[in-house]
Design a protein around this motif. Structure first.
Motif, mmCIF file in Angstrom:
data_model
loop_
_atom_site.group_PDB
_atom_site.id
_atom_site.type_symbol
_atom_site.label_atom_id
_atom_site.label_comp_id
_atom_site.label_asym_id
_atom_site.label_seq_id
_atom_site.Cartn_x
_atom_site.Cartn_y
_atom_site.Cartn_z
ATOM 1 N N GLN A 127 0.851 -1.199 0.000
ATOM 2 C CA GLN A 127 0.000 0.000 0.000
ATOM 3 C C GLN A 127 0.882 1.242 0.000
ATOM 4 O O GLN A 127 1.860 1.327 0.749
ATOM 5 C CB GLN A 127 -0.891 -0.019 1.244
ATOM 6 C CG GLN A 127 -1.853 1.161 1.361
ATOM 7 C CD GLN A 127 -2.707 1.045 2.626
ATOM 8 O OE1 GLN A 127 -2.960 -0.044 3.119
ATOM 9 N NE2 GLN A 127 -3.137 2.188 3.138
ATOM 10 N N THR A 128 0.545 2.237 -0.804
ATOM 11 C CA THR A 128 1.373 3.441 -0.931
ATOM 12 C C THR A 128 0.674 4.705 -0.448
ATOM 13 O O THR A 128 1.331 5.733 -0.279
ATOM 14 C CB THR A 128 1.798 3.643 -2.392
ATOM 15 O OG1 THR A 128 0.629 3.758 -3.218
ATOM 16 C CG2 THR A 128 2.669 2.482 -2.872
ATOM 17 N N GLU A 129 -0.651 4.648 -0.240
ATOM 18 C CA GLU A 129 -1.386 5.834 0.191
ATOM 19 C C GLU A 129 -2.221 5.497 1.419
ATOM 20 O O GLU A 129 -2.692 4.362 1.566
ATOM 21 C CB GLU A 129 -2.277 6.354 -0.938
ATOM 22 C CG GLU A 129 -1.476 6.774 -2.170
ATOM 23 C CD GLU A 129 -2.336 7.478 -3.210
ATOM 24 O OE1 GLU A 129 -3.487 7.835 -2.887
ATOM 25 O OE2 GLU A 129 -1.853 7.655 -4.333
ATOM 26 N N PRO A 130 -2.430 6.474 2.321
ATOM 27 C CA PRO A 130 -3.168 6.185 3.557
ATOM 28 C C PRO A 130 -4.636 5.876 3.329
ATOM 29 O O PRO A 130 -5.208 5.006 4.006
ATOM 30 C CB PRO A 130 -2.985 7.454 4.387
ATOM 31 C CG PRO A 130 -2.601 8.514 3.420
ATOM 32 C CD PRO A 130 -1.882 7.846 2.309
ATOM 33 N N LEU A 131 -5.276 6.548 2.394
ATOM 34 C CA LEU A 131 -6.680 6.317 2.068
ATOM 35 C C LEU A 131 -6.860 6.462 0.564
ATOM 36 O O LEU A 131 -6.121 7.212 -0.090
ATOM 37 C CB LEU A 131 -7.600 7.321 2.787
ATOM 38 C CG LEU A 131 -7.677 7.258 4.312
ATOM 39 C CD1 LEU A 131 -8.487 8.437 4.845
ATOM 40 C CD2 LEU A 131 -8.286 5.947 4.789
#
Length: 499
Positions: A127-131
């Motif tokens: 995963q590269t982004e928080p949301l």
């Protein structure tokens, strides 16, 4: 012959600092701020929410409303006078996230701003982004619209999150749409963080660029900023940024060393102009003391003796008065954070009093164990009296008396002299060139606003000394009409004239 004018006296006649308690509600007249001017003060344990609003505060915060009848809370909220402040309004509250108590920064191997903390955000390998953008929209739709002023605290410690993520744009698209539906034509104010916004440092930008930038289209400010340069207006609030739909900039007055604070006054004026060009509001968000090592002794008086207690250095009251006046005249007002308040006692917490000294009425040093006014932290306690709240309120009242009556009028910088009319400083009235030059030349400005037969007047020189000087200034529409009065110090001089 010049007409003699009279400045408002900055300090109220009935002010008594020897009480060592905030007293502004008790001694100052009630005021009404113009629509769109924000004025929030720290309430404390004695003054009531009703008193704060009646005194002229535009807003009370959510904590001031806790425990009150829901019908009253709803009435304050519906009137647009409730404020969702940064205290307790952190990243997990903003994005409706769990707090797991601890976490790690992910993704591994990345640095700021491309990281987030698993204490609050879910994370799966890769995963590269928080949301996601979809989650951002969902979170924005969950945020309450009950408060017409919202400021978050999302840029510190484990809950720090950068505003550059795509989900942030989606969040604000949803939230601002809902705020517009909730408030209609009434104003509302939304800030990403209590020290974030659009601002500029005249000294960092230099004379040429500080003048040039207000003549540029804000669409180009980010791209035109010199690589690595400090003090330029930039960031995600500008057109095209993830925060472009937020509308409130916070001019953070969160000070370190005291030597150069007066330079911030002209930067406030300049930053207000930058925000106005972008269609944004600017508010001064003020902490009442220097973020400096607590090594200054404050004298607290008791019937049994005197306690000397170490605390952080308070802000210079000339600066506070002037900052308040300028924040209302040029910006959208002031929000106080952690100002001194009124209490029914002077009980203090021992664990916050390391190095304190206790003397009896005979001046004899006593053991701290014998000090009779210790109290547990729970339930509130006395903090040193600095006068910051009272001086701020005096300046707010004086703004309401001298400048609010000409709200909507036409403003001008004026030609002025400080030697009785022998030599003159000529006004330019081109963008904020007068302020840029005044900052870099370390001199004053004379500024007026005219509505009908009323003229509001400001003279300020943040670099002024205690030597009295004879100010003469020209009416901006008729230079044969002049006005005069003595000026001195760095404080803002205010008055309202009938012309």
């Amino acid at each position: 012959m010049a007409t003699t004018i009279n400045w408002l006296e900055p300090i109220a006649d009935n002010y008594d600092p020897s009480t060592q308690q905030a007293q502004w509600i008790d001694i100052l007249p009630s005021i009404a701020m113009p629509e769109g001017k924000l004025y929030h003060m720290t309430k404390g344990s004695v003054y009531t929410t009703q008193q704060m609003l009646a005194a002229g505060c535009s807003h009370v915060n959510k904590f001031d409303l806790f425990g009150m009848q829901q019908s009253y809370i709803d009435s304050v909220s519906n009137a647009g006078r409730a404020y969702n402040d940064p205290m307790g309004n952190l990243t997990p509250q903003q994005f409706n996230l769990p707090d797991r108590g601890s976490g790690t920064w992910v993704p591994a191997g990345q640095g700021w701003p491309n990281i987030f903390n698993t204490r609050f955000f879910d994370y799966q390998p890769g995963q590269t982004e928080p949301l996601t953008v979809e989650q951002g929209t969902q979170k924005g739709n969950l945020q309450s619209t009950a408060y017409n002023m919202v400021i978050w605290e999302n840029s510190e410690q484990d809950h720090a999150i950068s505003s550059h993520w795509p989900f942030v744009r989606a969040y604000f698209n949803a939230f601002i749409d809902n705020m517009q539906s909730r408030w209609g034509s009434k104003p509302f104010f939304v800030a990403w963080n209590y020290f974030s916004g659009i601002g500029g440092s005249i000294r960092d930008m230099g004379r040429t660029n500080a003048k040039l930038w207000l003549r540029k289209n804000p669409n180009t400010w980010n791209a035109d900023k010199p690589l690595g340069a400090l003090g330029y207006p930039s960031g995600d609030m500008l057109p095209g940024g993830t925060l472009e739909r937020t509308n409130l900039s916070c001019f953070g007055v969160y000070l370190g060393q005291p030597e150069t604070i007066f330079r911030k006054l002209y930067d406030l004026v300049y930053s207000a102009a930058l925000n106005k060009k972008c269609g944004k509001h600017l508010v001064a968000f003020v902490q009442g003391f220097h973020e400096w090592r607590p090594n200054n002794f404050y004298k607290i008086l008791y019937p049994e003796g005197t306690l000397y207690r170490k605390e952080k250095l308070p802000i210079n009251i000339n600066f506070v008065y002037s900052l308040t006046a300028l924040s209302f005249i040029f910006g959208s007002g002031l929000i106080a954070y952690g100002f001194d308040t009124k209490r029914n006692d002077k009980k203090v917490v021992r664990k916050y009093s390391e190095g304190a000294l206790w003397f009896n009425t005979a001046g004899e040093s006593q053991s701290l164990d014998s000090f009779p006014h210790w109290t547990p932290e729970e339930g509130g306690y006395y903090t040193q009296y600095t006068g910051i709240a009272d001086i701020t309120a005096m300046a707010a009242v004086h703004y309401a008396q001298t400048w609010a009556p000409t709200e909507g009028g036409t403003s001008y910088f004026c030609d002025f002299s400080l030697d009785g009319g022998t030599t003159w400083t000529s006004a330019q009235n081109a963008e904020m060139d007068d302020v840029v030059d005044a900052q870099l030349d370390e001199r004053g400005i004379c500024y007026v606003r005219i509505l009908g037969n009323k003229m509001s007047v400001l003279y300020i020189n943040p670099f002024g000394d205690n030597s009295p000087k004879t100010l003469v200034f020209r009416h901006p529409g008729n230079p044969t009409i002049t006005y005069t009065q003595e000026v001195s110090t760095s404080i803002a001089h205010l008055c309202l004239l009938t012309i």
